[in-house]
Design an enzyme around this catalytic site. Structure first.
Site, PDB file in Angstrom:
ATOM      1  CE  LYS A 174      83.899 112.840  -8.152  1.00 36.70           C
ATOM      2  NZ  LYS A 174      84.151 111.441  -7.703  1.00 36.70           N
ATOM      3  N   GLY A 182      80.367 105.971  -6.726  1.00 37.27           N
ATOM      4  CA  GLY A 182      81.134 104.957  -5.996  1.00 37.27           C
ATOM      5  C   GLY A 182      81.611 105.418  -4.636  1.00 37.27           C
ATOM      6  NE  ARG A 223      82.792 101.334  -9.039  1.00 38.92           N
ATOM      7  CZ  ARG A 223      83.000 102.651  -8.964  1.00 38.92           C
ATOM      8  NH1 ARG A 223      82.067 103.489  -9.406  1.00 38.92           N
ATOM      9  NH2 ARG A 223      84.125 103.123  -8.460  1.00 38.92           N
ATOM     10  CD  GLN A 236      86.252 105.915  -3.575  1.00 42.43           C
ATOM     11  OE1 GLN A 236      85.291 105.148  -3.667  1.00 42.43           O
ATOM     12  NE2 GLN A 236      86.557 106.771  -4.529  1.00 42.43           N
ATOM     13  CB  SER A 255      95.142 105.583  -2.985  1.00 38.50           C
ATOM     14  OG  SER A 255      94.955 105.117  -4.294  1.00 38.50           O
ATOM     15  CG  ASP A 273      90.443 109.345  -9.725  1.00 39.78           C
ATOM     16  OD1 ASP A 273      90.207 108.197 -10.136  1.00 39.78           O
ATOM     17  OD2 ASP A 273      89.871 109.841  -8.732  1.00 39.78           O
ATOM     18  NE  ARG A 326      87.622 106.027 -14.641  1.00 39.40           N
ATOM     19  CZ  ARG A 326      87.567 106.853 -13.608  1.00 39.40           C
ATOM     20  NH1 ARG A 326      88.630 107.016 -12.832  1.00 39.40           N
ATOM     21  NH2 ARG A 326      86.457 107.515 -13.341  1.00 39.40           N
ATOM     22  NE  ARG A 378      88.122 111.105 -12.252  1.00 40.04           N
ATOM     23  CZ  ARG A 378      87.847 112.314 -11.768  1.00 40.04           C
ATOM     24  NH1 ARG A 378      87.881 113.364 -12.575  1.00 40.04           N
ATOM     25  NH2 ARG A 378      87.514 112.474 -10.502  1.00 40.04           N
ATOM     26  CE  LYS A 401      81.295 109.018 -10.927  1.00 39.99           C
ATOM     27  NZ  LYS A 401      80.446 108.648  -9.806  1.00 39.99           N
TER      28      LYS A 401
END
Length: 407
Positions: free
Chosen positions: A22, A69, A98, A146, A172, A291, A322, A365, A389
């Site tokens: 993805k 997102g 968000r 991102q 990241s 993730d 999460r 997830r 998703k």
């Protein structure tokens, strides 16, 4: 729709073909919209990538990306450079919670015209596309990668390119490097020296080529978990994967050695084998691969070993918080979990309660991370269709290796 996973035992040897990444697909779909001269193969069949595809081809002023997102961040940048076009970018109720302000302010600094439709700092946003002349912007380095990737993906189409300065400790990094590697692959000139990323402007057509999207390592994580929880000697072969992957979650290969799982590459496949059941407590910093935190926490819980997972500050702004979700659901199953705003601490527990109903919080997830527990006890997964998703065939693939699943 709730699924009941009976206590299951999987085949000694099995194989799975997993859909395209993805993360790679969404980056390449945006780049293909900017540079139509190249083609894509093995694009993810996930909801997020389908939403990305539809949004990029939409002529409507209102673009709704639901829970996606990545698409929200990438498209905010994309529509800001579509000269003469006005777009309202919106999403689900959770998407409107968000934050997007950091990215919007960076784009505004470059000259973009973006305003908030409802709440300051959050979608929906109204974007008036225009030519962006400015080329220098700074961003805190510990924000979602991102935001950074969104800027880098459009950078070669800015009149003077982009010089992006990252302030503070960078998190990241693999996702940033993935974006830069894909830009390099299509022929865009980039550099990443110390805290400064530079992308040169590109005005010429790029050389036509076909790019094959690698399969998704985040999706692979559930098979690493299944292998770890299975009997010694169990083998699962997954495809299609590269040994020198761009995806940060490929660290699974090293992490799951701790759980007695070895990984062997052959061609574009990787075979996971459970070699030992002698497993010790785990301490891990996941700032570069957040993730897979849910998968690892559930693996530890299933095996009855404590773990301390840090570097998880971005998990609070995902599809759900999460960290809170993990604590709530693991404790329902009989575990003990302590969390901070950036870490999770699981205390050992061998007594997994049977037929506990796991809430998934609109988070794909959560559903997939908890599914491997069915190798230990029967479990119920609420809103099981949420997996579409990122991995629509997940439940069918589990059935194919021996999981007993009923609706």
């Amino acid at each position: 729709m709730h699924f009941t996973l009976q206590k299951s035992k999987i085949a000694k040897q099995s194989s799975i073909q997993i859909t395209g990444s993805k993360s790679e697909s969404n980056r390449l779909l945006l780049l293909q919209a900017l540079y139509p001269e190249f083609k894509l193969e093995n694009v993810s069949n996930s909801d997020d990538s389908n939403l990305m595809t539809n949004a990029l081809s939409s002529q409507s002023e209102l673009v709704d990306i639901h829970h996606a997102g990545t698409a929200m961040r990438f498209l905010t940048a994309y529509f800001s450079i579509q000269e003469g076009r006005e777009t309202v970018l919106t999403g689900s109720k959770r998407m409107k919670e968000r934050p997007i302000k950091i990215l919007v302010e960076a784009l505004q600094e470059l000259g973009a015209e973006i305003s908030y439709v409802e709440n300051e700092g959050y979608p929906p946003i109204k974007i008036k596309g225009k030519k962006l002349i400015k080329s220098n912007v700074s961003l805190k380095a510990n924000v979602s990668s991102q935001y950074i990737s969104a800027l880098l993906l459009i950078a070669s189409k800015l009149e003077n390119g982009l010089e992006l300065t990252l302030e503070g400790e960078i998190t990241s990094i693999p996702y940033i490097k993935m974006t830069l590697s894909l830009l390099d692959e299509i022929g865009v000139e980039t550099s990443f020296i110390d805290q400064v990323i530079t992308v040169k402007p590109n005005t010429k057509n790029l050389e036509p080529k076909t790019l094959v999207v690698e399969s998704d390592w985040s999706s692979a994580s559930y098979y690493f978990s299944i292998a770890a929880i299975s009997e010694v000697g169990t083998e699962i072969t997954i495809a299609s994967y590269k040994e020198n992957s761009l995806q940060g979650d490929s660290v699974l290969v090293d992490i799951y050695k701790h759980f007695g799982v070895t990984s062997t590459y052959q061609g574009n496949s990787i075979t996971l084998k459970k070699e030992t059941s002698n497993i010790t407590p785990l301490t891990l910093d996941l700032k570069n691969a957040p993730d897979i935190a849910q998968t690892i926490a559930v693996t530890c819980f299933a095996l009855g070993i404590p773990c301390d997972l840090t570097g998880l500050h971005t998990l609070k702004i995902k599809e759900t918080d999460r960290l809170v979700a993990l604590k709530t659901e693991i404790e329902k199953l009989g575990g003990q979990v302590e969390i901070t705003d950036k870490s999770l601490h699981l205390l050992a527990s061998n007594n997994i309660k049977e037929l506990v109903s796991i809430a998934t919080y609109n988070d794909h997830r959560m559903a997939m991370a908890f599914a491997p527990l069915a190798l230990k006890e029967a479990i119920i997964i609420e809103d099981a269709a949420v997996v579409s998703k990122s991995y629509p065939t997940f439940w069918d693939d589990l059935k194919s290796i021996g999981f007993q699943i009923t609706k």
